[in-house]
Design a protein around this motif. Structure first.
Motif, PDB file in Angstrom:
ATOM      1  N   PHE A 189       0.852  -1.179   0.000  1.00  0.00           N
ATOM      2  CA  PHE A 189       0.000   0.000   0.000  1.00  0.00           C
ATOM      3  C   PHE A 189       0.889   1.230   0.000  1.00  0.00           C
ATOM      4  O   PHE A 189       1.718   1.413   0.879  1.00  0.00           O
ATOM      5  CB  PHE A 189      -0.946  -0.009   1.204  1.00  0.00           C
ATOM      6  N   VAL A 190       0.725   2.029  -1.056  1.00  0.00           N
ATOM      7  CA  VAL A 190       1.565   3.202  -1.261  1.00  0.00           C
ATOM      8  C   VAL A 190       0.684   4.433  -1.411  1.00  0.00           C
ATOM      9  O   VAL A 190      -0.482   4.330  -1.802  1.00  0.00           O
ATOM     10  CB  VAL A 190       2.450   3.031  -2.517  1.00  0.00           C
ATOM     11  N   PRO A 191       1.216   5.622  -1.098  1.00  0.00           N
ATOM     12  CA  PRO A 191       0.416   6.829  -1.278  1.00  0.00           C
ATOM     13  C   PRO A 191       0.023   7.029  -2.734  1.00  0.00           C
ATOM     14  O   PRO A 191       0.829   6.805  -3.646  1.00  0.00           O
ATOM     15  CB  PRO A 191       1.339   7.958  -0.817  1.00  0.00           C
ATOM     16  N   ASN A 192      -1.213   7.390  -2.968  1.00  0.00           N
ATOM     17  CA  ASN A 192      -1.705   7.684  -4.304  1.00  0.00           C
ATOM     18  C   ASN A 192      -1.049   8.974  -4.786  1.00  0.00           C
ATOM     19  O   ASN A 192      -0.912   9.926  -4.035  1.00  0.00           O
ATOM     20  CB  ASN A 192      -3.228   7.827  -4.266  1.00  0.00           C
ATOM     21  N   ASN A 193      -0.657   9.017  -6.032  1.00  0.00           N
ATOM     22  CA  ASN A 193      -0.008  10.203  -6.587  1.00  0.00           C
ATOM     23  C   ASN A 193      -1.047  11.211  -7.066  1.00  0.00           C
ATOM     24  O   ASN A 193      -1.143  11.524  -8.240  1.00  0.00           O
ATOM     25  CB  ASN A 193       0.921   9.820  -7.735  1.00  0.00           C
ATOM     26  N   ASP A 194      -1.838  11.733  -6.163  1.00  0.00           N
ATOM     27  CA  ASP A 194      -2.863  12.701  -6.540  1.00  0.00           C
ATOM     28  C   ASP A 194      -2.539  14.084  -5.989  1.00  0.00           C
ATOM     29  O   ASP A 194      -3.420  14.889  -5.752  1.00  0.00           O
ATOM     30  CB  ASP A 194      -4.247  12.241  -6.082  1.00  0.00           C
ATOM     31  N   GLY A 195      -1.261  14.340  -5.777  1.00  0.00           N
ATOM     32  CA  GLY A 195      -0.879  15.617  -5.209  1.00  0.00           C
ATOM     33  C   GLY A 195      -1.014  15.558  -3.707  1.00  0.00           C
ATOM     34  O   GLY A 195      -1.416  14.564  -3.120  1.00  0.00           O
ATOM     35  N   ASP A 196      -0.676  16.613  -3.071  1.00  0.00           N
ATOM     36  CA  ASP A 196      -0.782  16.659  -1.616  1.00  0.00           C
ATOM     37  C   ASP A 196      -1.927  17.561  -1.198  1.00  0.00           C
ATOM     38  O   ASP A 196      -1.759  18.524  -0.454  1.00  0.00           O
ATOM     39  CB  ASP A 196       0.543  17.132  -1.011  1.00  0.00           C
ATOM     40  N   LYS A 197      -3.124  17.241  -1.702  1.00  0.00           N
ATOM     41  CA  LYS A 197      -4.295  18.025  -1.332  1.00  0.00           C
ATOM     42  C   LYS A 197      -4.583  17.880   0.156  1.00  0.00           C
ATOM     43  O   LYS A 197      -5.002  18.813   0.813  1.00  0.00           O
ATOM     44  CB  LYS A 197      -5.515  17.573  -2.148  1.00  0.00           C
ATOM     45  N   LYS A 198      -4.361  16.653   0.653  1.00  0.00           N
ATOM     46  CA  LYS A 198      -4.533  16.395   2.078  1.00  0.00           C
ATOM     47  C   LYS A 198      -3.185  15.987   2.644  1.00  0.00           C
ATOM     48  O   LYS A 198      -2.493  15.156   2.053  1.00  0.00           O
ATOM     49  CB  LYS A 198      -5.519  15.245   2.292  1.00  0.00           C
ATOM     50  N   PRO A 199      -2.818  16.526   3.778  1.00  0.00           N
ATOM     51  CA  PRO A 199      -1.524  16.146   4.340  1.00  0.00           C
ATOM     52  C   PRO A 199      -1.500  14.715   4.890  1.00  0.00           C
ATOM     53  O   PRO A 199      -0.444  14.131   5.016  1.00  0.00           O
ATOM     54  CB  PRO A 199      -1.292  17.160   5.452  1.00  0.00           C
ATOM     55  N   ASP A 200      -2.653  14.125   5.189  1.00  0.00           N
ATOM     56  CA  ASP A 200      -2.696  12.788   5.761  1.00  0.00           C
ATOM     57  C   ASP A 200      -2.620  11.741   4.650  1.00  0.00           C
ATOM     58  O   ASP A 200      -3.604  11.465   3.976  1.00  0.00           O
ATOM     59  CB  ASP A 200      -3.970  12.593   6.588  1.00  0.00           C
ATOM     60  N   ARG A 201      -1.457  11.153   4.465  1.00  0.00           N
ATOM     61  CA  ARG A 201      -1.250  10.186   3.391  1.00  0.00           C
ATOM     62  C   ARG A 201      -1.923   8.849   3.685  1.00  0.00           C
ATOM     63  O   ARG A 201      -2.222   8.102   2.776  1.00  0.00           O
ATOM     64  CB  ARG A 201       0.233   9.970   3.163  1.00  0.00           C
ATOM     65  N   GLN A 202      -2.145   8.516   4.941  1.00  0.00           N
ATOM     66  CA  GLN A 202      -2.743   7.233   5.288  1.00  0.00           C
ATOM     67  C   GLN A 202      -4.130   7.070   4.671  1.00  0.00           C
ATOM     68  O   GLN A 202      -4.529   5.972   4.339  1.00  0.00           O
ATOM     69  CB  GLN A 202      -2.836   7.071   6.807  1.00  0.00           C
ATOM     70  N   GLU A 203      -4.857   8.160   4.508  1.00  0.00           N
ATOM     71  CA  GLU A 203      -6.191   8.089   3.922  1.00  0.00           C
ATOM     72  C   GLU A 203      -6.149   7.936   2.400  1.00  0.00           C
ATOM     73  O   GLU A 203      -7.176   7.698   1.796  1.00  0.00           O
ATOM     74  CB  GLU A 203      -6.984   9.349   4.282  1.00  0.00           C
ATOM     75  N   ARG A 204      -4.981   8.093   1.809  1.00  0.00           N
ATOM     76  CA  ARG A 204      -4.870   8.061   0.354  1.00  0.00           C
ATOM     77  C   ARG A 204      -4.047   6.884  -0.147  1.00  0.00           C
ATOM     78  O   ARG A 204      -3.490   6.931  -1.230  1.00  0.00           O
ATOM     79  CB  ARG A 204      -4.220   9.355  -0.138  1.00  0.00           C
ATOM     80  N   LEU A 205      -3.970   5.809   0.611  1.00  0.00           N
ATOM     81  CA  LEU A 205      -3.165   4.675   0.191  1.00  0.00           C
ATOM     82  C   LEU A 205      -3.858   3.880  -0.923  1.00  0.00           C
ATOM     83  O   LEU A 205      -5.066   3.702  -0.913  1.00  0.00           O
ATOM     84  CB  LEU A 205      -2.875   3.752   1.369  1.00  0.00           C
ATOM     85  N   THR A 206      -3.047   3.423  -1.864  1.00  0.00           N
ATOM     86  CA  THR A 206      -3.524   2.640  -2.999  1.00  0.00           C
ATOM     87  C   THR A 206      -2.796   1.294  -2.982  1.00  0.00           C
ATOM     88  O   THR A 206      -1.592   1.244  -2.751  1.00  0.00           O
ATOM     89  CB  THR A 206      -3.206   3.365  -4.322  1.00  0.00           C
ATOM     90  N   ALA A 207      -3.530   0.223  -3.264  1.00  0.00           N
ATOM     91  CA  ALA A 207      -2.914  -1.105  -3.326  1.00  0.00           C
ATOM     92  C   ALA A 207      -2.099  -1.232  -4.604  1.00  0.00           C
ATOM     93  O   ALA A 207      -2.539  -0.846  -5.679  1.00  0.00           O
ATOM     94  CB  ALA A 207      -3.990  -2.184  -3.275  1.00  0.00           C
ATOM     95  N   LYS A 208      -0.903  -1.763  -4.476  1.00  0.00           N
ATOM     96  CA  LYS A 208      -0.033  -2.008  -5.620  1.00  0.00           C
ATOM     97  C   LYS A 208       0.469  -3.448  -5.513  1.00  0.00           C
ATOM     98  O   LYS A 208       1.056  -3.826  -4.503  1.00  0.00           O
ATOM     99  CB  LYS A 208       1.145  -1.038  -5.618  1.00  0.00           C
ATOM    100  N   ILE A 209       0.213  -4.225  -6.548  1.00  0.00           N
ATOM    101  CA  ILE A 209       0.629  -5.627  -6.537  1.00  0.00           C
ATOM    102  C   ILE A 209       2.041  -5.732  -7.102  1.00  0.00           C
ATOM    103  O   ILE A 209       2.338  -5.203  -8.173  1.00  0.00           O
ATOM    104  CB  ILE A 209      -0.340  -6.492  -7.360  1.00  0.00           C
ATOM    105  N   VAL A 210       2.899  -6.403  -6.369  1.00  0.00           N
ATOM    106  CA  VAL A 210       4.271  -6.654  -6.788  1.00  0.00           C
ATOM    107  C   VAL A 210       4.393  -8.148  -7.051  1.00  0.00           C
ATOM    108  O   VAL A 210       4.144  -8.955  -6.164  1.00  0.00           O
ATOM    109  CB  VAL A 210       5.268  -6.224  -5.686  1.00  0.00           C
TER     110      VAL A 210
END
Length: 154
Positions: free
Chosen positions: A81-102
């Motif tokens: 789970f990595v931060p979504n690259n949608d800019g830093d509109k919200k400082p809380d990155r935990q709410e913007r995590l995106t699943a990435k399969i490796v």
């Protein structure tokens, strides 16, 4: 007897992470297009892109190479789970995590995990030697964690 320009890739680890597309299956062996991108990136990072421009344009126009690759197998998929690259509109990155399969591709550690790309040459050319020199600037092939190095010959 046919002469070939050969680029050989070796990884520093026993795995490769390239995918055919974001949601797709693992790509093995790496496509010539991915190799070309890695050579261009390495030459640019070395500040030598202008020096190798003619040779890279020549390589780009060649037909697809013969690829010789060792056997490989699919590694275990892992979800990160990595931060979504949608800019830093919200400082809380935990709410913007995106699943990435490796899902790595694993090489056999018992064999030489080199991949060879061979382009037949109609006539020997100085451009082929320049392509080999440009390829020596390659540092990654696959994801940024897939450190690799290249060499070549005629």
């Amino acid at each position: 007897m046919t002469t070939y320009v050969r680029i050989t890739i070796r990884w520093l680890d026993d795995r490769y992470h390239g995918l055919v597309n974001r949601e797709g299956k693992p790509e093995w062996p790496p496509s010539p297009y991915r190799l070309f991108q890695a050579i261009v990136a390495g030459a640019a990072r070395a500040g030598a892109l202008d020096k190798f421009a003619a040779a890279l344009l020549w390589l780009e126009a060649l037909p697809a190479p013969i690829i010789i690759a060792p056997p490989a197998r699919d590694g275990q998929a892992l979800v990160r789970f990595v931060p979504n690259n949608d800019g830093d509109k919200k400082p809380d990155r935990q709410e913007r995590l995106t699943a990435k399969i490796v899902a790595p591709t694993l090489f056999s550690t018992d064999s030489d995990a080199a991949v060879h790309y061979l382009w037949p040459l109609k006539t020997e050319t100085d451009l082929a030697s320049q392509v080999i020199s440009a390829a020596r600037h390659l540092a990654f092939l696959g994801w940024g964690i897939d450190m690799a190095f290249a060499d070549g010959g005629l």
